[in-house]
Motif scaffolding. Sequence first.
Motif, mmCIF file in Angstrom:
data_model
loop_
_atom_site.group_PDB
_atom_site.id
_atom_site.type_symbol
_atom_site.label_atom_id
_atom_site.label_comp_id
_atom_site.label_asym_id
_atom_site.label_seq_id
_atom_site.Cartn_x
_atom_site.Cartn_y
_atom_site.Cartn_z
ATOM 1 N N GLN A 1 56.829 -14.484 23.076
ATOM 2 C CA GLN A 1 55.387 -14.631 22.913
ATOM 3 C C GLN A 1 54.930 -16.020 23.340
ATOM 4 O O GLN A 1 53.912 -16.168 24.035
ATOM 5 C CB GLN A 1 55.009 -14.377 21.457
ATOM 6 N N ALA A 2 55.687 -17.044 22.921
ATOM 7 C CA ALA A 2 55.305 -18.409 23.289
ATOM 8 C C ALA A 2 55.355 -18.617 24.796
ATOM 9 O O ALA A 2 54.496 -19.308 25.368
ATOM 10 C CB ALA A 2 56.232 -19.409 22.584
ATOM 11 N N LEU A 3 56.336 -18.013 25.461
ATOM 12 C CA LEU A 3 56.454 -18.159 26.913
ATOM 13 C C LEU A 3 55.276 -17.521 27.632
ATOM 14 O O LEU A 3 54.668 -18.128 28.532
ATOM 15 C CB LEU A 3 57.776 -17.548 27.379
ATOM 16 N N PHE A 4 54.908 -16.313 27.256
ATOM 17 C CA PHE A 4 53.797 -15.643 27.940
ATOM 18 C C PHE A 4 52.461 -16.317 27.623
ATOM 19 O O PHE A 4 51.577 -16.398 28.492
ATOM 20 C CB PHE A 4 53.753 -14.164 27.566
ATOM 21 N N GLY B 1 51.655 -5.047 24.539
ATOM 22 C CA GLY B 1 51.553 -5.208 23.097
ATOM 23 C C GLY B 1 51.718 -6.658 22.651
ATOM 24 O O GLY B 1 52.422 -7.457 23.281
ATOM 25 N N THR B 2 51.050 -6.973 21.559
ATOM 26 C CA THR B 2 51.100 -8.349 21.049
ATOM 27 C C THR B 2 52.485 -8.715 20.532
ATOM 28 O O THR B 2 52.809 -9.902 20.426
ATOM 29 C CB THR B 2 50.075 -8.519 19.921
ATOM 30 N N GLY C 1 52.129 -11.567 22.606
ATOM 31 C CA GLY C 1 51.297 -12.308 21.669
ATOM 32 C C GLY C 1 49.814 -12.180 21.982
ATOM 33 O O GLY C 1 49.346 -11.176 22.524
ATOM 34 N N GLU C 2 49.078 -13.226 21.660
ATOM 35 C CA GLU C 2 47.631 -13.262 21.899
ATOM 36 C C GLU C 2 47.346 -13.922 23.247
ATOM 37 O O GLU C 2 46.543 -14.853 23.347
ATOM 38 C CB GLU C 2 46.938 -14.014 20.766
ATOM 39 N N SER C 3 47.997 -13.427 24.281
ATOM 40 C CA SER C 3 47.847 -14.045 25.601
ATOM 41 C C SER C 3 46.435 -13.914 26.148
ATOM 42 O O SER C 3 45.987 -14.763 26.937
ATOM 43 C CB SER C 3 48.843 -13.420 26.588
#
Length: 615
Positions: free
Chosen positions: A425-428, A473-474, A478-480
Amino acid sequence: MLQKAGADVRKYQEEAKKAIAAAQAATAAAGTRLPPGTPPAAAAGAATAAAAAAAARMVGPDGTPLANGLPPLPAAAAAASSASDSAVLNNMRKQASGLMQSISSNAPGYARMLQETFMGGSQQGVPASPAAATAAAAMGGPEHVPGQHDVRGGAGVGPHMQETELERKTRELQARQQQLIMEKRKQEEERLLAALGQPMGFYKGKPLAALVVFRACLQWRAFQADRTSVFDRIIQVIGSQIEKQQDDNACLAYWLTNTVTLLHLLQRNIKPASGSSGGVKRVAAAAGRSIMGGLFGRQPLPGEASIHGGGVGGFRMVEAKYPALLFKQQLDAFVQKIFPMMRDNVKKNITPLLGNCIHTPRGTGRSATTFAGRRRSGSGTGADGGAAAAAAANAQSRAWSDILAVFDDLLVKLKDNWVPRPLVQALFKQLFSFVNVQLFNQLLLRRECCSFSNGEYVKTGLAQVESWIMEKGTEWVGESWDELKYIRQAVTFLVIGNKPRKTLDDITRDLCPVLSIQQLYRISTMYWDDKYNTETVSSEVLGRMKQAMVEHSSSASHSFLLDDDSTLPFAANDILAQMDDKDLYVALPVPNSLKSGDGAASFAFLEKELRFSQM
């Protein structure tokens, strides 16, 4: 004559056995009648003296052996008895020597006590007795007693006890055992390091390399070592693999999973060693144990670890020394190094494609602009316009499709290598933040990008991105979508109608709440409508924007541009806190790369489940 001498010898042998039994009883009795607090050496000397006294009763005034008061043997019988006694004594020496070697290999401390007792050692000022020298001779030790004259009439050889043959052999045996253990450990380390050079795969979603390294170091007690090279060598292997394949995100994802998992295991299971007196006592207690017992099968002390299952065999948090703590820091540094490398690889792949996402490609752009001009003048055909619009849509679709294909490939590699979801998630989120910065800055720097039609063009592409994010999907990306808020709000301003009727509050609160006054002023002054010939915001709104910039003294050149934040979007502790321990301590199969030779037996400890101690 010889037959009678033989009968006499057998009779005296029976009497000798009874004498030995009596001496042993006297020794035991002497030990129980000593007053409290008597030193062990004094007790041993008294017991030996009692045994010697019992044996002395079997000898006449002239030194001739007696058998319960029987007269001396005839000369022939005495000679035969002396030869028989010599053979018995030699046999006793051999048996005692074998027994002492066995005791020394299993209980060195007890062996030293026996040697001090029976070989004339003095303790706490209590001298050894001549009877102790006689007992030492029976056990194959030196006939001389330190501090005493030679029992056979020789002079003393000094106050220090010389190393006996038994002690020398015991010391050499222990040194050889230690050497063999170290050689075996070295072979195991070499096998592990060689195996790390190739992917070990995963077991139940967990990286085998990280689990094997942790359990091997636990088994070898490397975490508690003051000095060891195994951690440095592991770091060298990992670093070499990363450097050789730094452009391969699949390899980087594999090592990211392994390093962060190993870091998680260390974070949960090791702590700095305390300097308390209890720790010193534990070290001293461990040092007093035998080499073989210390490395194979001894019970774990408090604060130590064992990979054996069961109640007592469970492990607690390990008190780690400096090399292990440095190893933990190096793993943290690897996580902070691998993550940006993967991000920069993706950036390098998508940067050439972003130009076609913010502005219509040159050929299609000219066609679309020409068609717009012809439409305002009443010339041109619908076929020309349709062809231009279709070409622009196709170019945009290809650009975003190529970018999303790069993201798809990245996500597959991350999933295949079981990278923890918080890291994915952090990467995207950081990648979409990069896309946002690139598109937004290009929009504000190029006037051709601030047109109404170009706003529609970018908006269509963003809708394609939104669909991709919702599909993945989140839980993975994540919240990209929130990371694109600057370019989304800028595009909303470009395509909104009735701009002259919008107040500054409408713009700053409803349409573009995240954009600064400088950014809004820049877009408002660069806007142009190549499709419907609409106007930008009113002059009143522009005047208020300019006044606000002057009041805040923030109208410096390029202050409206965004900065690409390349710092890590996470803290290591936050990521580790979100990881679970499921399947980290289960029984593991021995990887094929470790099974060569006797590797299956050397790494059989992997097949045991790790259990926590309840102490």
